[in-house]
Design a protein around this motif. Sequence first.
Motif, PDB file in Angstrom:
ATOM      1  N   ARG A   1       1.432  -4.544  -5.807  1.00  0.00           N
ATOM      2  CA  ARG A   1       2.745  -4.728  -5.162  1.00  0.00           C
ATOM      3  C   ARG A   1       3.241  -3.435  -4.522  1.00  0.00           C
ATOM      4  N   ASN A   2       3.118  -2.313  -5.237  1.00  0.00           N
ATOM      5  CA  ASN A   2       3.592  -1.040  -4.691  1.00  0.00           C
ATOM      6  C   ASN A   2       2.819  -0.626  -3.453  1.00  0.00           C
ATOM      7  N   LEU A   3       1.488  -0.760  -3.487  1.00  0.00           N
ATOM      8  CA  LEU A   3       0.688  -0.419  -2.317  1.00  0.00           C
ATOM      9  C   LEU A   3       1.054  -1.314  -1.135  1.00  0.00           C
ATOM     10  N   THR A   4       1.225  -2.592  -1.398  1.00  0.00           N
ATOM     11  CA  THR A   4       1.522  -3.548  -0.329  1.00  0.00           C
ATOM     12  C   THR A   4       2.895  -3.308   0.271  1.00  0.00           C
ATOM     13  N   GLU A   5       3.881  -3.017  -0.565  1.00  0.00           N
ATOM     14  CA  GLU A   5       5.248  -2.811  -0.071  1.00  0.00           C
ATOM     15  C   GLU A   5       5.404  -1.494   0.685  1.00  0.00           C
ATOM     16  N   LYS A   6       4.706  -0.446   0.233  1.00  0.00           N
ATOM     17  CA  LYS A   6       4.964   0.895   0.762  1.00  0.00           C
ATOM     18  C   LYS A   6       4.090   1.275   1.948  1.00  0.00           C
ATOM     19  N   LEU A   7       2.941   0.626   2.117  1.00  0.00           N
ATOM     20  CA  LEU A   7       1.983   1.074   3.130  1.00  0.00           C
ATOM     21  C   LEU A   7       1.669  -0.038   4.142  1.00  0.00           C
ATOM     22  N   PRO A   8       2.276   0.017   5.348  1.00  0.00           N
ATOM     23  CA  PRO A   8       1.983  -0.992   6.380  1.00  0.00           C
ATOM     24  C   PRO A   8       0.516  -0.978   6.809  1.00  0.00           C
ATOM     25  N   ILE A   9      -0.057   0.242   6.837  1.00  0.00           N
ATOM     26  CA  ILE A   9      -1.479   0.402   7.159  1.00  0.00           C
ATOM     27  C   ILE A   9      -2.124   1.156   6.005  1.00  0.00           C
ATOM     28  N   MET A  10      -3.139   0.548   5.382  1.00  0.00           N
ATOM     29  CA  MET A  10      -3.789   1.156   4.221  1.00  0.00           C
ATOM     30  C   MET A  10      -5.220   1.534   4.541  1.00  0.00           C
ATOM     31  N   THR A  11      -5.534   2.813   4.357  1.00  0.00           N
ATOM     32  CA  THR A  11      -6.937   3.229   4.397  1.00  0.00           C
ATOM     33  C   THR A  11      -7.405   3.262   2.946  1.00  0.00           C
ATOM     34  N   THR A  12      -8.389   2.476   2.634  1.00  0.00           N
ATOM     35  CA  THR A  12      -8.801   2.289   1.241  1.00  0.00           C
ATOM     36  C   THR A  12     -10.283   2.583   1.069  1.00  0.00           C
ATOM     37  N   PRO A  13     -10.714   2.883  -0.152  1.00  0.00           N
ATOM     38  CA  PRO A  13     -12.153   3.025  -0.413  1.00  0.00           C
ATOM     39  C   PRO A  13     -12.828   1.663  -0.357  1.00  0.00           C
ATOM     40  N   LYS A  14     -14.161   1.677  -0.381  1.00  0.00           N
ATOM     41  CA  LYS A  14     -14.910   0.440  -0.212  1.00  0.00           C
ATOM     42  C   LYS A  14     -14.747  -0.525  -1.374  1.00  0.00           C
ATOM     43  N   TRP A  15     -14.142  -0.058  -2.512  1.00  0.00           N
ATOM     44  CA  TRP A  15     -13.978  -0.956  -3.650  1.00  0.00           C
ATOM     45  C   TRP A  15     -13.047  -2.124  -3.360  1.00  0.00           C
ATOM     46  N   VAL A  16     -12.293  -2.067  -2.249  1.00  0.00           N
ATOM     47  CA  VAL A  16     -11.400  -3.200  -1.945  1.00  0.00           C
ATOM     48  C   VAL A  16     -12.187  -4.477  -1.686  1.00  0.00           C
ATOM     49  N   ASN A  17     -13.488  -4.334  -1.456  1.00  0.00           N
ATOM     50  CA  ASN A  17     -14.318  -5.523  -1.229  1.00  0.00           C
ATOM     51  C   ASN A  17     -15.018  -6.006  -2.506  1.00  0.00           C
ATOM     52  N   THR A  18     -14.711  -5.364  -3.642  1.00  0.00           N
ATOM     53  CA  THR A  18     -15.250  -5.803  -4.924  1.00  0.00           C
ATOM     54  C   THR A  18     -14.574  -7.108  -5.345  1.00  0.00           C
ATOM     55  N   LYS A  19     -15.358  -8.009  -5.924  1.00  0.00           N
ATOM     56  CA  LYS A  19     -14.815  -9.309  -6.333  1.00  0.00           C
ATOM     57  C   LYS A  19     -14.231  -9.251  -7.747  1.00  0.00           C
ATOM     58  N   ALA A  20     -13.190 -10.030  -7.925  1.00  0.00           N
ATOM     59  CA  ALA A  20     -12.559 -10.161  -9.240  1.00  0.00           C
ATOM     60  C   ALA A  20     -12.017 -11.580  -9.374  1.00  0.00           C
TER      61      ALA A  20
END
Length: 475
Positions: A159-178
């Motif tokens: 929630r904090n990342l989504t609310e605070k950052l309109p554009i997010m540069t993230t590491p490749k782990w964002v494509n990890t499944k959960a």
Amino acid sequence: MKVLLTGSTGYIGRRLKRKLLENKEITLRVYVRNKKTLSKDINKNFEIFEGDTFDKEKLKKALTGIDVAYYLIHSLSRDNYKDLDKISAQNFIDIAQQCGVKKVIYLGGLGVKNEQTSEHLLSRIQTGEILSSKKDIQTIWIRAGVIIGSGSTSFEIIRNLTEKLPIMTTPKWVNTKAQPIAVDDVLKYLEQSLYLKEKKNLIIDIGSEQLTYKQMMLLTAKVLKLKRIIIPLPFLSINLSSYWLNLFTPVQFKVAKALIEGLKSEVIIQNNNARKYFPGINPLSYEKAVKKAVKEIKMNQVISRWSDTDNSAKVWDKDHEKEIADAIYVDRKEKEILTVSKVQVYKSFISIGGKDGWFIFDSLWEVRGFIDKLLGGVGLNRGRKNQYSLNIGESLDFWKVVDIKENERLLLYAQMKVPGDAWLEFKIEDNKLIQSAYFYPKGLFGRIYWYSLVPIHYLVFNNMINSIIKKAEKL
């Protein structure tokens, strides 16, 4: 059925305690490090035993006469958490066996052992293996991945990342499944495990649909009615990602690092036991779980937060009253309260911080919180669970509530990075409000730190006590 609940002041434990108290078929006992954290919950409906899993004698007293025990303990906020988790689990299962406990229910994390598995996930798996090691005790090992609910670590980060950052540069782990799961569904599995007729040990993996972390953030943005762009970058290291998480979310650096390391591994269901043994539970979708969590936050109905017991060992092992008496430096302000009631003054000072901030010098507190985040501390991002009420053990920005007496006193212990120990106290005595800042420095640097802040303290603390009175007059 006599049931022992450990971890009853934690995020899951506090909510599970509520559900178990509604169950008329069980007698509940809780095992807690400090019973003060249950001050508003104490009633005749359950027993309270004080201690921890490292004190075998107290643990034996708590487990005596128990049929089923919940194990909801982990030590992630402490530096040597892996060793502590191992000792804690071994003590618990050994003494549970001695006391004739029939069943242990453990909430662990999804994940498998391989070269990519993080220390955090390995520790959770190891705990489950230790708890499952006794032939004469059945262990129900429930494994959940990302738990979504108001106040959960995972949801607060997303929630904090989504609310605070309109554009997010993230590491490749964002494509990890959960496979995320709503906190209410976790509670259903935990409670219904009491009545499983199966006698053997069981590992029950729980979760809803498979999603990547990127999909979770985008779905969260959809619920929040925000447009977000996520750009994965392959070169972001674990340390850099941890600092990024530490800066923009409520978690401190060492917790962020442990979580980031865990995100390298997929946390997906490995068996069908949830459907087999709990056919009546249909987990909420991720989107519905987020909607429910957001609604609870807006309605100020957050039952528990991830930070309620953050660093609790350090906080509750202290004799705060004695250490305050030994404090080397004290900044005390007093103000007569002739035009307002004690109730108004009390309501005024227990609502400081969080969304209401710290009065006219709030910007200075924000700077201090930002510096604390840069140093790997908790910062101000934790806020508070409820803006108008507090309980012992709860977090208030970078403070922890260690004592509270209605219409009389509030004592806060500092959890920011500081060269020593610090407390902030508000006390109503006769017709006066007494505001005191206590500091016990560590070494020469601690003394330099205190004296360098004297001018700022003069401005901030004078304004604070005057503003508390003014705010009380408006209530």
